[in-house]
Design a protein around this motif. Structure first.
Motif, PDB file in Angstrom:
ATOM      1  N   MET A   1      48.159  55.246  32.010  1.00 60.14           N
ATOM      2  CA  MET A   1      46.949  55.445  32.784  1.00 60.14           C
ATOM      3  C   MET A   1      46.956  54.506  33.984  1.00 60.14           C
ATOM      4  O   MET A   1      47.609  53.475  33.977  1.00 60.14           O
ATOM      5  CB  MET A   1      45.724  55.178  31.915  1.00 60.14           C
ATOM      6  N   ILE A   2      46.206  54.881  34.987  1.00 63.80           N
ATOM      7  CA  ILE A   2      46.097  54.078  36.206  1.00 63.80           C
ATOM      8  C   ILE A   2      44.622  53.850  36.511  1.00 63.80           C
ATOM      9  O   ILE A   2      43.818  54.783  36.461  1.00 63.80           O
ATOM     10  CB  ILE A   2      46.801  54.771  37.386  1.00 63.80           C
ATOM     11  N   TYR A   3      44.283  52.615  36.815  1.00 64.15           N
ATOM     12  CA  TYR A   3      42.925  52.250  37.206  1.00 64.15           C
ATOM     13  C   TYR A   3      42.808  52.450  38.718  1.00 64.15           C
ATOM     14  O   TYR A   3      43.717  52.070  39.469  1.00 64.15           O
ATOM     15  CB  TYR A   3      42.661  50.790  36.827  1.00 64.15           C
ATOM     16  N   THR A   4      41.723  53.048  39.174  1.00 65.66           N
ATOM     17  CA  THR A   4      41.539  53.291  40.609  1.00 65.66           C
ATOM     18  C   THR A   4      40.186  52.769  41.068  1.00 65.66           C
ATOM     19  O   THR A   4      39.227  52.696  40.300  1.00 65.66           O
ATOM     20  CB  THR A   4      41.637  54.790  40.947  1.00 65.66           C
ATOM     21  N   ARG A   5      40.130  52.435  42.329  1.00 65.25           N
ATOM     22  CA  ARG A   5      38.904  51.922  42.937  1.00 65.25           C
ATOM     23  C   ARG A   5      39.048  52.054  44.452  1.00 65.25           C
ATOM     24  O   ARG A   5      40.133  51.886  44.992  1.00 65.25           O
ATOM     25  CB  ARG A   5      38.732  50.459  42.537  1.00 65.25           C
ATOM     26  N   THR A   6      37.963  52.333  45.132  1.00 64.17           N
ATOM     27  CA  THR A   6      37.968  52.398  46.595  1.00 64.17           C
ATOM     28  C   THR A   6      37.348  51.128  47.138  1.00 64.17           C
ATOM     29  O   THR A   6      36.285  50.696  46.671  1.00 64.17           O
ATOM     30  CB  THR A   6      37.173  53.625  47.090  1.00 64.17           C
ATOM     31  N   ILE A   7      38.026  50.531  48.108  1.00 68.40           N
ATOM     32  CA  ILE A   7      37.515  49.322  48.757  1.00 68.40           C
ATOM     33  C   ILE A   7      37.398  49.602  50.251  1.00 68.40           C
ATOM     34  O   ILE A   7      38.397  49.899  50.920  1.00 68.40           O
ATOM     35  CB  ILE A   7      38.432  48.098  48.529  1.00 68.40           C
ATOM     36  N   ARG A  73      38.674  53.183  54.430  1.00 69.17           N
ATOM     37  CA  ARG A  73      38.304  53.136  53.010  1.00 69.17           C
ATOM     38  C   ARG A  73      39.603  53.343  52.234  1.00 69.17           C
ATOM     39  O   ARG A  73      40.139  54.452  52.235  1.00 69.17           O
ATOM     40  CB  ARG A  73      37.279  54.214  52.676  1.00 69.17           C
ATOM     41  N   LEU A  74      40.088  52.277  51.611  1.00 63.59           N
ATOM     42  CA  LEU A  74      41.383  52.343  50.935  1.00 63.59           C
ATOM     43  C   LEU A  74      41.223  52.662  49.457  1.00 63.59           C
ATOM     44  O   LEU A  74      40.407  52.053  48.755  1.00 63.59           O
ATOM     45  CB  LEU A  74      42.125  51.007  51.072  1.00 63.59           C
ATOM     46  N   ASN A  75      42.021  53.620  49.009  1.00 64.77           N
ATOM     47  CA  ASN A  75      42.074  53.949  47.587  1.00 64.77           C
ATOM     48  C   ASN A  75      43.137  53.074  46.938  1.00 64.77           C
ATOM     49  O   ASN A  75      44.318  53.168  47.292  1.00 64.77           O
ATOM     50  CB  ASN A  75      42.388  55.429  47.394  1.00 64.77           C
ATOM     51  N   TRP A  76      42.709  52.217  46.037  1.00 68.04           N
ATOM     52  CA  TRP A  76      43.572  51.260  45.357  1.00 68.04           C
ATOM     53  C   TRP A  76      43.886  51.759  43.953  1.00 68.04           C
ATOM     54  O   TRP A  76      43.070  52.416  43.318  1.00 68.04           O
ATOM     55  CB  TRP A  76      42.881  49.906  45.256  1.00 68.04           C
ATOM     56  N   THR A  77      45.076  51.402  43.463  1.00 66.95           N
ATOM     57  CA  THR A  77      45.459  51.697  42.091  1.00 66.95           C
ATOM     58  C   THR A  77      45.996  50.435  41.433  1.00 66.95           C
ATOM     59  O   THR A  77      46.536  49.549  42.109  1.00 66.95           O
ATOM     60  CB  THR A  77      46.537  52.795  42.009  1.00 66.95           C
ATOM     61  N   LEU A  78      45.836  50.358  40.124  1.00 64.02           N
ATOM     62  CA  LEU A  78      46.362  49.238  39.342  1.00 64.02           C
ATOM     63  C   LEU A  78      46.969  49.803  38.067  1.00 64.02           C
ATOM     64  O   LEU A  78      46.365  50.629  37.389  1.00 64.02           O
ATOM     65  CB  LEU A  78      45.237  48.259  38.994  1.00 64.02           C
ATOM     66  N   ALA A  79      48.181  49.353  37.764  1.00 65.32           N
ATOM     67  CA  ALA A  79      48.854  49.679  36.509  1.00 65.32           C
ATOM     68  C   ALA A  79      49.441  48.389  35.951  1.00 65.32           C
ATOM     69  O   ALA A  79      49.729  47.449  36.705  1.00 65.32           O
ATOM     70  CB  ALA A  79      49.961  50.707  36.725  1.00 65.32           C
ATOM     71  N   VAL A  80      49.597  48.332  34.652  1.00 67.75           N
ATOM     72  CA  VAL A  80      50.242  47.182  34.016  1.00 67.75           C
ATOM     73  C   VAL A  80      51.741  47.447  34.059  1.00 67.75           C
ATOM     74  O   VAL A  80      52.236  48.357  33.396  1.00 67.75           O
ATOM     75  CB  VAL A  80      49.749  46.978  32.571  1.00 67.75           C
ATOM     76  N   GLU A  81      52.447  46.665  34.868  1.00 69.24           N
ATOM     77  CA  GLU A  81      53.892  46.874  35.027  1.00 69.24           C
ATOM     78  C   GLU A  81      54.675  46.196  33.903  1.00 69.24           C
ATOM     79  O   GLU A  81      55.718  46.689  33.472  1.00 69.24           O
ATOM     80  CB  GLU A  81      54.339  46.347  36.390  1.00 69.24           C
ATOM     81  N   HIS A  82      54.184  45.055  33.450  1.00 71.23           N
ATOM     82  CA  HIS A  82      54.844  44.310  32.366  1.00 71.23           C
ATOM     83  C   HIS A  82      53.772  43.629  31.533  1.00 71.23           C
ATOM     84  O   HIS A  82      52.826  43.069  32.084  1.00 71.23           O
ATOM     85  CB  HIS A  82      55.812  43.272  32.950  1.00 71.23           C
ATOM     86  N   LEU A  83      53.941  43.665  30.221  1.00 77.48           N
ATOM     87  CA  LEU A  83      53.020  42.992  29.327  1.00 77.48           C
ATOM     88  C   LEU A  83      53.815  42.092  28.399  1.00 77.48           C
ATOM     89  O   LEU A  83      54.618  42.575  27.601  1.00 77.48           O
ATOM     90  CB  LEU A  83      52.207  44.013  28.524  1.00 77.48           C
ATOM     91  N   ALA A 122      45.664  46.096  23.324  1.00 77.14           N
ATOM     92  CA  ALA A 122      45.660  47.557  23.161  1.00 77.14           C
ATOM     93  C   ALA A 122      45.245  48.259  24.448  1.00 77.14           C
ATOM     94  O   ALA A 122      45.856  49.253  24.838  1.00 77.14           O
ATOM     95  CB  ALA A 122      44.725  47.942  22.011  1.00 77.14           C
ATOM     96  N   LYS A 123      44.248  47.732  25.128  1.00 79.29           N
ATOM     97  CA  LYS A 123      43.795  48.345  26.376  1.00 79.29           C
ATOM     98  C   LYS A 123      44.800  48.122  27.502  1.00 79.29           C
ATOM     99  O   LYS A 123      45.028  49.005  28.328  1.00 79.29           O
ATOM    100  CB  LYS A 123      42.407  47.820  26.747  1.00 79.29           C
ATOM    101  N   LEU A 124      45.420  46.943  27.533  1.00 84.44           N
ATOM    102  CA  LEU A 124      46.457  46.673  28.526  1.00 84.44           C
ATOM    103  C   LEU A 124      47.635  47.625  28.321  1.00 84.44           C
ATOM    104  O   LEU A 124      48.192  48.159  29.286  1.00 84.44           O
ATOM    105  CB  LEU A 124      46.912  45.219  28.446  1.00 84.44           C
ATOM    106  N   GLU A 125      48.019  47.859  27.076  1.00 87.34           N
ATOM    107  CA  GLU A 125      49.134  48.756  26.779  1.00 87.34           C
ATOM    108  C   GLU A 125      48.834  50.183  27.242  1.00 87.34           C
ATOM    109  O   GLU A 125      49.740  50.905  27.672  1.00 87.34           O
ATOM    110  CB  GLU A 125      49.464  48.722  25.295  1.00 87.34           C
ATOM    111  N   ALA A 126      47.575  50.593  27.190  1.00 92.03           N
ATOM    112  CA  ALA A 126      47.207  51.939  27.627  1.00 92.03           C
ATOM    113  C   ALA A 126      47.439  52.129  29.131  1.00 92.03           C
ATOM    114  O   ALA A 126      47.629  53.256  29.584  1.00 92.03           O
ATOM    115  CB  ALA A 126      45.747  52.227  27.281  1.00 92.03           C
ATOM    116  N   TYR A 127      47.432  51.044  29.894  1.00 92.43           N
ATOM    117  CA  TYR A 127      47.638  51.117  31.345  1.00 92.43           C
ATOM    118  C   TYR A 127      49.051  50.702  31.733  1.00 92.43           C
ATOM    119  O   TYR A 127      49.346  50.522  32.904  1.00 92.43           O
ATOM    120  CB  TYR A 127      46.601  50.260  32.067  1.00 92.43           C
ATOM    121  N   HIS A 128      49.923  50.537  30.742  1.00 96.56           N
ATOM    122  CA  HIS A 128      51.308  50.148  31.013  1.00 96.56           C
ATOM    123  C   HIS A 128      52.021  51.306  31.689  1.00 96.56           C
ATOM    124  O   HIS A 128      52.005  52.428  31.200  1.00 96.56           O
ATOM    125  CB  HIS A 128      52.010  49.760  29.718  1.00 96.56           C
ATOM    126  N   ALA A 129      52.633  51.006  32.825  1.00 97.94           N
ATOM    127  CA  ALA A 129      53.311  52.061  33.606  1.00 97.94           C
ATOM    128  C   ALA A 129      54.682  52.380  33.051  1.00 97.94           C
ATOM    129  O   ALA A 129      55.355  51.580  32.499  1.00 97.94           O
ATOM    130  CB  ALA A 129      53.445  51.611  35.061  1.00 97.94           C
TER     131      ALA A 129
END
Length: 129
Positions: A1-7, A73-83, A122-129
């Protein structure tokens, strides 16, 4: 999964040329990590600090690709690349403008690296890329 937000790019982000002053991108990367913790893990930095915990940034790498201007207005994404056991590296992107890697370390009251709490892991793993 990927977290998104507009800044939105505001006046406070820009230099006299009207483009984002590069240190402001570091603030926006931190904004993404902080809001990821609020929105996904349900744990704010305020709660973290009140509990005597912390998550300092141990490393920050940023590739600047294209300038951003006041009013964008930038669309940002965040993924966990390494845990890791006590660390995480977040891959944070703002469209075609920047790509950043922010490595954080989970710390408890004694200010030493500690394993991620299981509920967070567990939540971090769900966003692991």
């Amino acid at each position: 999964m990927i977290y998104t937000r507009t800044i939105p790019i505001e006046f406070c982000h820009c230099d006299p040329a009207g483009i984002v002053f590069y240190p402001r991108y570091a603030e926006m990367v931190n904004h993404m990590v902080e809001n990821y913790f609020i929105d996904v893990l349900g744990y704010s930095f305020a709660e973290m600090m009140a509990a005597g915990q912390g998550m300092p940034t141990a490393r920050l790498e940023v590739d600047f690709r294209k300038p951003s201007r006041l009013g964008d207005r930038l669309n940002w994404t965040l993924a966990v690349e390494h845990l890791g056991r006590s660390s995480a590296r977040f891959l944070v992107r703002a469209e075609d403008r920047i790509e950043a890697r922010s490595t954080v370390v989970w710390m408890e009251r004694d200010f030493t690296p500690s394993p991620w709490p299981e509920a967070f892991r567990a939540k971090l793993e769900a966003y692991h890329a």
